[in-house]
Design a protein around this motif. Structure first.
Motif, short mmCIF file in Angstrom:
data_model
loop_
_atom_site.label_atom_id
_atom_site.label_comp_id
_atom_site.label_asym_id
_atom_site.label_seq_id
_atom_site.Cartn_x
_atom_site.Cartn_y
_atom_site.Cartn_z
N SER A 117 0.85 -1.19 0.00
CA SER A 117 0.00 0.00 0.00
C SER A 117 0.88 1.24 0.00
O SER A 117 1.22 1.78 1.06
CB SER A 117 -0.92 0.00 1.22
OG SER A 117 -1.73 1.16 1.24
N MET A 119 0.24 4.24 -0.58
CA MET A 119 -0.39 5.39 0.07
C MET A 119 -0.14 5.40 1.57
O MET A 119 -0.07 6.46 2.20
CB MET A 119 -1.90 5.37 -0.19
CG MET A 119 -2.27 5.61 -1.65
SD MET A 119 -1.94 7.32 -2.16
CE MET A 119 -3.19 8.18 -1.22
N ASN A 120 0.03 4.21 2.14
CA ASN A 120 0.29 4.10 3.58
C ASN A 120 1.76 3.82 3.88
O ASN A 120 2.11 3.48 5.01
CB ASN A 120 -0.58 2.98 4.17
CG ASN A 120 -2.06 3.31 4.09
OD1 ASN A 120 -2.46 4.43 4.40
ND2 ASN A 120 -2.87 2.35 3.68
N GLU A 153 -5.40 -2.97 -3.25
CA GLU A 153 -4.16 -3.35 -2.59
C GLU A 153 -3.93 -4.86 -2.66
O GLU A 153 -2.80 -5.33 -2.88
CB GLU A 153 -4.18 -2.90 -1.12
CG GLU A 153 -4.11 -1.40 -0.92
CD GLU A 153 -5.47 -0.74 -1.03
OE1 GLU A 153 -6.48 -1.47 -1.26
OE2 GLU A 153 -5.54 0.50 -0.90
#
Length: 203
Positions: A117, A119-120, A153
């Protein structure tokens, strides 16, 4: 979390702050839980505290499949009756519980403890991918079942693993589309999971 509005009793304020750190628990939920515990008996509160401490003291990760366990290797990895030629790759330990409820899969597992992921800030190095590749060096594995969740994801993680494993000459399959896109494996019912396992396809 701003504690200006919290009760002056520091033990209560601290409890609310700690509960607020749990996933999905907002400030108001943390307050409700804190006051529920405050109204509980001392025995109930102590039992909860002891259960939390016991988990941290007694639960470890299986050195083979990375599932949570009290023994190493875990009971599933030690079970000689299971099919050791198949490994089902899942995101979290709860996914194993969901698949075991179907009673339709009798192979082994591997827990990634997350998904890729960006984004994380989670990349392959934050997952238990290296441990999976190490397991595959033994030559006993004939099929890898990618059972990551059917969302962006999960799909990205499955494709990444597919690129890594395919050159090893091991069959790589994906759960069938009986699972709706965007859903989590742990919430699927037994019939849907069984059909997904039976209808898995090679990728």
């Amino acid at each position: 979390m701003n504690i200006d509005f919290l009760p002056t009793a520091q033990p209560v304020a601290r409890l609310i702050q700690e509960l607020h750190k749990l996933p999905g628990i907002g400030p108001k939920s943390a307050q409700r839980l804190a006051y529920f515990l405050l109204r509980s008996s001392e025995e109930e509160a102590r039992a909860l505290a002891e259960a939390i401490v016991a988990v941290k003291e007694r639960i470890i990760f299986c050195s083979i499949c990375q599932n949570i366990t009290e023994t190493n290797p875990c009971p599933i990895c030690q079970d000689k009756e299971r099919d050791h030629t198949k490994i089902c790759v899942v995101e979290e330990p709860l996914d194993i519980l969901a698949l075991e409820r179907t009673r339709g899969y009798h192979g082994l597992y591997h827990v990634l403890h997350g998904v890729i992921s960006p984004m994380n800030g989670i990349g392959p190095d934050e997952l238990r991918v290296k441990e999976l590749l190490t397991r595959l060096q033994g030559g006993a594995t004939q099929e890898i079942i990618l059972a990551t969740n059917p969302n962006l994801e999960g799909e990205a993680t499955a494709m990444y693993l597919h690129r890594l494993i395919t050159p090893l000459g091991i069959k790589v399959t994906r759960l069938a589309r009986g699972l709706p896109f965007g859903s989590d494996l742990e919430y699927a019912d037994e019939i849907t999971l069984t059909r997904a396992l039976e209808g898995r396809h090679e990728i």
